[in-house]
Write a protein that holds these residues in place. Structure first.
Motif, PDB file in Angstrom:
ATOM      1  N   PRO A  87       2.422   4.415  -8.389  1.00 52.96           N
ATOM      2  CA  PRO A  87       2.304   3.537  -9.595  1.00 52.96           C
ATOM      3  C   PRO A  87       0.901   3.091 -10.063  1.00 52.96           C
ATOM      4  CG  PRO A  87       3.325   2.558  -7.607  1.00 52.96           C
ATOM      5  CD  PRO A  87       2.944   3.821  -6.997  1.00 52.96           C
ATOM      6  N   GLY A  88      -0.076   3.021  -9.140  1.00 53.31           N
ATOM      7  CA  GLY A  88      -1.288   2.493  -9.702  1.00 53.31           C
ATOM      8  C   GLY A  88      -1.987   3.491 -10.564  1.00 53.31           C
ATOM      9  N   VAL A  89      -1.567   4.740 -10.691  1.00 55.54           N
ATOM     10  CA  VAL A  89      -2.301   5.823 -11.200  1.00 55.54           C
ATOM     11  C   VAL A  89      -2.005   5.633 -12.865  1.00 55.54           C
ATOM     12  CG1 VAL A  89      -2.433   8.267 -11.893  1.00 55.54           C
ATOM     13  CG2 VAL A  89      -2.108   7.538  -9.469  1.00 55.54           C
ATOM     14  N   THR A  90      -3.312   5.343 -13.511  1.00 56.04           N
ATOM     15  CA  THR A  90      -2.982   5.304 -15.038  1.00 56.04           C
ATOM     16  C   THR A  90      -2.961   6.682 -15.756  1.00 56.04           C
ATOM     17  OG1 THR A  90      -5.257   4.873 -15.505  1.00 56.04           O
ATOM     18  CG2 THR A  90      -4.157   3.005 -14.909  1.00 56.04           C
ATOM     19  N   ARG A  91      -2.551   6.485 -17.029  1.00 54.28           N
ATOM     20  CA  ARG A  91      -2.629   7.783 -17.610  1.00 54.28           C
ATOM     21  C   ARG A  91      -4.014   8.601 -18.010  1.00 54.28           C
ATOM     22  NH1 ARG A  91      -4.008   7.865 -22.993  1.00 54.28           N
ATOM     23  NH2 ARG A  91      -4.530   5.784 -23.861  1.00 54.28           N
ATOM     24  N   ASN A 104       2.554  -6.274  -7.127  1.00 57.83           N
ATOM     25  CA  ASN A 104       1.570  -5.638  -7.663  1.00 57.83           C
ATOM     26  C   ASN A 104       1.151  -4.117  -7.136  1.00 57.83           C
ATOM     27  OD1 ASN A 104      -1.068  -4.669  -8.731  1.00 57.83           O
ATOM     28  ND2 ASN A 104      -1.721  -6.717  -9.320  1.00 57.83           N
ATOM     29  N   LEU A 105       1.617  -3.090  -7.885  1.00 60.65           N
ATOM     30  CA  LEU A 105       1.699  -1.779  -7.365  1.00 60.65           C
ATOM     31  C   LEU A 105       0.230  -1.041  -7.759  1.00 60.65           C
ATOM     32  CD1 LEU A 105       5.131  -1.241  -8.701  1.00 60.65           C
ATOM     33  CD2 LEU A 105       4.512  -1.232  -6.385  1.00 60.65           C
ATOM     34  N   THR A 106      -0.758  -1.638  -8.032  1.00 59.62           N
ATOM     35  CA  THR A 106      -2.022  -0.938  -8.554  1.00 59.62           C
ATOM     36  C   THR A 106      -2.773  -0.435  -7.210  1.00 59.62           C
ATOM     37  OG1 THR A 106      -3.109  -3.087  -8.888  1.00 59.62           O
ATOM     38  CG2 THR A 106      -2.054  -2.017 -10.678  1.00 59.62           C
ATOM     39  N   ARG A 107      -2.516  -1.081  -6.007  1.00 60.99           N
ATOM     40  CA  ARG A 107      -3.336  -0.371  -5.013  1.00 60.99           C
ATOM     41  C   ARG A 107      -2.747   0.945  -4.438  1.00 60.99           C
ATOM     42  NH1 ARG A 107      -5.349  -5.980  -2.426  1.00 60.99           N
ATOM     43  NH2 ARG A 107      -6.206  -6.872  -4.255  1.00 60.99           N
ATOM     44  N   MET A 108      -1.461   1.242  -4.978  1.00 61.05           N
ATOM     45  CA  MET A 108      -0.803   2.377  -4.461  1.00 61.05           C
ATOM     46  C   MET A 108      -1.215   3.326  -5.635  1.00 61.05           C
ATOM     47  SD  MET A 108       2.988   1.102  -3.478  1.00 61.05           S
ATOM     48  CE  MET A 108       3.605   2.694  -3.505  1.00 61.05           C
ATOM     49  N   ASP A 109      -2.477   4.058  -5.484  1.00 61.01           N
ATOM     50  CA  ASP A 109      -3.039   4.802  -6.630  1.00 61.01           C
ATOM     51  C   ASP A 109      -3.394   6.196  -6.508  1.00 61.01           C
ATOM     52  OD1 ASP A 109      -5.065   4.169  -4.919  1.00 61.01           O
ATOM     53  OD2 ASP A 109      -6.413   3.273  -6.813  1.00 61.01           O
ATOM     54  N   ARG A 110      -2.592   6.788  -5.613  1.00 60.55           N
ATOM     55  CA  ARG A 110      -3.073   8.544  -5.245  1.00 60.55           C
ATOM     56  C   ARG A 110      -2.062   9.330  -6.055  1.00 60.55           C
ATOM     57  NH1 ARG A 110      -1.111   8.387   0.719  1.00 60.55           N
ATOM     58  NH2 ARG A 110       0.588   7.120  -0.200  1.00 60.55           N
ATOM     59  N   GLN A 114       0.738  -1.147  -0.118  1.00 58.52           N
ATOM     60  CA  GLN A 114      -0.042   0.051   0.137  1.00 58.52           C
ATOM     61  C   GLN A 114       0.903   1.272   0.060  1.00 58.52           C
ATOM     62  OE1 GLN A 114      -2.006  -2.252   2.879  1.00 58.52           O
ATOM     63  NE2 GLN A 114      -2.096  -3.181   0.932  1.00 58.52           N
ATOM     64  N   ASP A 115       2.325   1.261   0.258  1.00 57.78           N
ATOM     65  CA  ASP A 115       2.971   2.229   0.184  1.00 57.78           C
ATOM     66  C   ASP A 115       4.420   1.896  -0.028  1.00 57.78           C
ATOM     67  OD1 ASP A 115       4.152   1.756   2.768  1.00 57.78           O
ATOM     68  OD2 ASP A 115       2.648   2.445   3.859  1.00 57.78           O
ATOM     69  N   THR A 159       8.049   3.616  -7.338  1.00 62.22           N
ATOM     70  CA  THR A 159       7.083   3.745  -6.380  1.00 62.22           C
ATOM     71  C   THR A 159       6.482   5.117  -6.430  1.00 62.22           C
ATOM     72  OG1 THR A 159       8.741   4.109  -4.603  1.00 62.22           O
ATOM     73  CG2 THR A 159       7.713   1.860  -4.863  1.00 62.22           C
ATOM     74  N   ALA A 160       7.074   6.072  -7.299  1.00 56.80           N
ATOM     75  CA  ALA A 160       6.390   7.423  -7.580  1.00 56.80           C
ATOM     76  C   ALA A 160       6.947   7.969  -8.704  1.00 56.80           C
ATOM     77  CB  ALA A 160       6.326   8.217  -6.378  1.00 56.80           C
ATOM     78  N   ALA A 161       6.362   8.702  -9.423  1.00 58.56           N
ATOM     79  CA  ALA A 161       6.836   9.420 -10.607  1.00 58.56           C
ATOM     80  C   ALA A 161       6.468  10.872 -10.655  1.00 58.56           C
ATOM     81  CB  ALA A 161       6.712   8.729 -12.024  1.00 58.56           C
ATOM     82  N   THR A 162       7.342  11.821 -10.819  1.00 61.29           N
ATOM     83  CA  THR A 162       7.016  13.057 -10.992  1.00 61.29           C
ATOM     84  C   THR A 162       7.150  13.295 -12.562  1.00 61.29           C
ATOM     85  OG1 THR A 162       8.051  13.788  -8.889  1.00 61.29           O
ATOM     86  CG2 THR A 162       7.929  15.634 -10.367  1.00 61.29           C
ATOM     87  N   LEU A 163       6.185  13.972 -13.118  1.00 59.28           N
ATOM     88  CA  LEU A 163       5.885  13.837 -14.647  1.00 59.28           C
ATOM     89  C   LEU A 163       5.662  15.380 -14.726  1.00 59.28           C
ATOM     90  CD1 LEU A 163       3.259  11.128 -14.737  1.00 59.28           C
ATOM     91  CD2 LEU A 163       5.795  10.948 -15.128  1.00 59.28           C
ATOM     92  N   ARG A 164       6.062  15.641 -16.112  1.00 60.19           N
ATOM     93  CA  ARG A 164       6.010  16.904 -16.649  1.00 60.19           C
ATOM     94  C   ARG A 164       4.591  17.125 -17.395  1.00 60.19           C
ATOM     95  NH1 ARG A 164      10.470  20.002 -20.456  1.00 60.19           N
ATOM     96  NH2 ARG A 164       9.018  21.780 -21.173  1.00 60.19           N
TER      97      ARG A 164
END
Lengths: 530, 530
Positions: B136-140, B115-121, B73-74, B233-238
């Protein structure tokens, strides 16, 4: 604050040319003969003057000459030189135009300086694919001259007429990056001689595709590695079409906040601005005095737009609307080259105008061939920018000696998220006052990157310490605002402590692991970055 | 050619769900308990169905299930899981949406699938700085829905509604990359859990600047590393501003050369085209049949322009001029969303239209939740593209079973310098014939990247071998033309030999060294890339 006054990471500045090192290198005669066997006698030098010329860049880092300088003529020779040095435990320092700003070429452990400027061929041009392959001696201006009739150009412009491979090594950027990206975005492939002498093609030999998902991004790893992982012996670069037309504009603002808000709104409106540069009111005042201009003494934006005639008209109109909405005034724009030049005169002369804030009478100007020329300020050749990195206001060529003392400029280089620019600019101005320093501010505001140009008397150790303390404090302020201690100049010698604070212990450990993997003996440009 | 007929690198395909592995994992009860202690019992599964669901992606690589699946979860839990597995010598396989195309999630050595999909904030949004931080659970699509009212969007669109961190791991791109770049250009920072369990922030914790020259480009190293160096486990995107208006256009050409020439000329004229997609005449014919359209059966370009109303009018006019000059015809354009959709219908349905080239009556469609649904072709829900990666014609969700046999699509993914596109497209068509295969061609022509969608009966081992041989031959053709074997799908399991040929022995050795440094026990997604 007392803790900051240690002469910690920078080493003590000294004016180049007065190096404390003797003229005898530490290499055995046999080793020097071996170097000559690789590149030929005329291409090896152990002369003190030559070594000292290669022991510094454009920064104020103390000159630390290598033990020998060699000029290879091709990548095969570079490979043999690297293998020879590495085998004998001799440090290797790559050298391009020497226009770096962070002491990247200082031979802190002596060793062999590999000057790559005699490898200056444009190896391959593929206009339809928007790509070119250059050797490390090719400078950005030489490339753009070569491209002139092709309708293509290479837009990354760090100010100095640096070598393109050197720019790749430093991860350079400059005024055009808000639209065209930095070196990281414009290098497609690199030929790198590894410390072992092996030749690596980071994207595979001869490859020049626009994108790939094949394995680890080795190109990205070497761009910005500052010569600490290998020697770049060729770069495949991405070219861009020359814009049909160009418009320049300037405008003044009541506050820094208003200038930054305008920038954000221009970017949010997706106006494809090619350059958006900020000069503070101190800088504008200096420009007025230096260049006999009559600009508003206020925070000012300098803009440039690229596109078709029709698109430009619309871009200018939208920008003007946004600027007026944010309280901007004195909006001027110009289309013809000469007019544009006049409009941007303050920006082009920012570096010299900053230096002139310390009054004096005589100027000493270091020219492209490394010779020093003495002249009165009034005698400075026009356009000044043809001599070096002046167009974007970076430090570089042209320390001006006033009377007996020599005033040098030192440029900071932090970059923050654009929304944090107003507060850090205000803090920086307060810090300048608190540290009793004279400085101007000029910034690539569309990227959140700005330079504070400080005027330093390198003969005054107490002032040097204040400059150092100010710069470190500014670096930490940027870090506290989610920024970086260097937007485009690199880490080099002086920012290693700040790098640790920026990337943290695990980041630093990871970088050290990568360095140890690719350079297990620690001989590639030692003492830099890490 | 006989040599190509070995079932060499791909492993033998088999339709997922019919895995040969038993249902018992190889993990000790104690180890499974330890996993549960980290994430809680409900978030660990060793059930065969669950493991098999996680043993494959959208490709035809044989299902190879992990021994257990866990849902942290985190990032702190991910770190503890990694340390636990690594300490015990258990392979670790990161899992996002499972929409990869190169077998990247196959557990070739068993191990624990994370499976990282439950980390979706969505952790942080900074509209003024054009940046966002996602788990990582956030989709485009989820991100773009979240951004809808902000005037911002994230343009990288690989077709599938993939997780953004998965897209970073693969180095994904898609139809918008010609203008907005790939993941490599749009990731500002990554939080990565290293195999040791340590947490690395590739650009430093909390940093979100647009550019930097601080040390080695760790972000660039992890983008495209396909889970073999660590877990993102996290991405900062432009982010980018939503364009004021959008125009779509299509046109037909007498030859592939004419279509590619038009593309080059459009790019040379600096028309800031947002999408420029190529469909060959076989693809167009399939689209006509499948979607009851009446398009020209000819090489066709699908274009999209983003900008202000006024800028768009000029872009469309210039593009039309260029196209007509190159012999293009049937130029149509559309502005309103519905019209655009209609105009681009062929492109949107390219994947299903390709599959429909093998006639049949029943369809089996795998839905987002992993369940299989049986339906007649006519019953396929509209719009089809909402189910998966169809808009850009990639392989993915939706193997359609015809009667007893199951036809699947396999997509190649080479990318070449744009000037070499015509010859490789002609060669590819000849190869299709020579290998007696049915395939359509669709490409991101502005990047030189194209996909040949092959229709395969996975029950026919002889056909599978021909597909494999064709794909390898195509990869080698791309390499011979200075291209890459994968523009955006990655190396995964199937292209490791081609990667070696692409980057050469020194490149491969360097990649292996990097892998060994960051994953000395070789447990991070083993068997992939290298």
């Amino acid at each position: 604050m007392a803790g900051l006054l240690r002469p910690a990471t920078w080493g003590l500045f000294s004016w180049r040319g007065y190096c404390s090192r003797g003229t005898q290198g530490r290499l055995s005669a046999g080793f020097v003969e071996a170097l000559k066997a690789v590149v030929g006698s005329p291409h090896v030098s152990t002369a003190a003057a030559v070594r000292e010329q290669h022991g510094h860049d454009e920064s104020m880092h103390r000159c630390q000459p290598p033990d020998a300088v060699v000029w290879p003529q091709d990548a095969e020779q570079v490979g043999r030189l690297a293998a020879l040095c590495y085998g004998q435990g001799v440090p290797i320092i790559p050298f391009g135009t020497g226009t770096g700003l962070e002491g990247g070429v200082c031979a802190v452990q002596g060793g062999v300086c590999i000057n790559l400027t005699r490898m200056d061929r444009i190896l391959e041009l593929n206009p339809e694919d928007f790509s070119v392959v250059v050797e490390p001696g090719v400078t950005r201006k030489a490339l753009n001259t070569h491209l002139r009739d092709r309708g293509l150009w290479f837009p990354v412009d760090p100010g100095a007429d640096a070598s393109l491979c050197g720019m790749a090594a430093t991860g350079a950027s400059g005024t055009n990056s808000v639209r065209y990206g930095t070196m990281r975005d414009n290098v497609l492939n690199l030929e790198v001689v590894l410390p072992s002498g092996q030749r690596l093609h980071t994207a595979g030999r001869g490859r020049r595709f626009r994108k790939s998902a094949a394995g680890y991004n080795l190109t990205g790893l070497f761009v910005g590695s500052e010569g600490t992982l290998g020697l770049i012996t060729a770069a495949t670069l991405r070219l861009h079409p020359v814009p049909e037309a160009t418009v320049a504009a300037t405008c003044a603002f009541p506050t820094v906040q208003a200038a930054v808000d305008s920038t954000v709104h221009i970017l949010q409106a997706a106006v494809p601005v090619a350059r958006i540069e900020f000069l503070d009111e101190v800088m504008m005042d200096a420009c007025n005095r230096h260049s006999k201009l009559n600009c508003c003494v206020a925070p000012t934006l300098f803009l440039e737009f690229h596109g078709s005639e029709q698109a430009l008209a619309e871009q200018v109109q939208r920008t003007e609307e946004i600027i007026r909405h944010n309280g901007g005034s004195h909006f001027s724009w110009a289309k013809e080259a000469e007019e544009r030049s006049r409009l941007w005169a303050a920006r082009h002369n920012a570096w010299y105008a900053s230096l002139a804030l310390r009054p004096g009478c005589k100027g000493k100007l270091r020219l492209r061939d490394g010779a020093d020329t003495c002249m009165r300020e009034a005698e400075l050749p026009e356009p000044i920018c043809s001599l070096g990195p002046l167009p974007s206001g970076h430090t570089g060529r042209g320390g001006i000696a006033y009377g007996a003392a020599t005033t040098q400029g030192y440029s900071t280089d932090v970059c923050v998220p654009i929304s944090r620019l107003p507060e850090i600019l205000v803090q920086t101005k307060e810090d300048l006052e608190a540290w009793r320093l004279t400085g101007t501010i000029v910034g690539h505001v569309g990227d959140g990157n700005f330079h504070c140009i400080l005027l330093v008397d390198p003969e005054d150790p107490e002032e040097l310490l204040r400059v150092q303390a100010f710069a470190e404090q500014l670096g930490r302020r940027a870090l506290a605002l989610h920024g970086t201690c260097t937007g485009e100049h690199g880490i080099g010698l002086g920012k290693r402590q700040l790098l640790l604070e920026e990337v943290g212990a695990v980041g630093m450990q990871t970088m050290r692991q990568l360095k140890a993997t690719l350079d297990p003996r620690g001989l590639m440009n030692p003492g830099k970055v890490l």
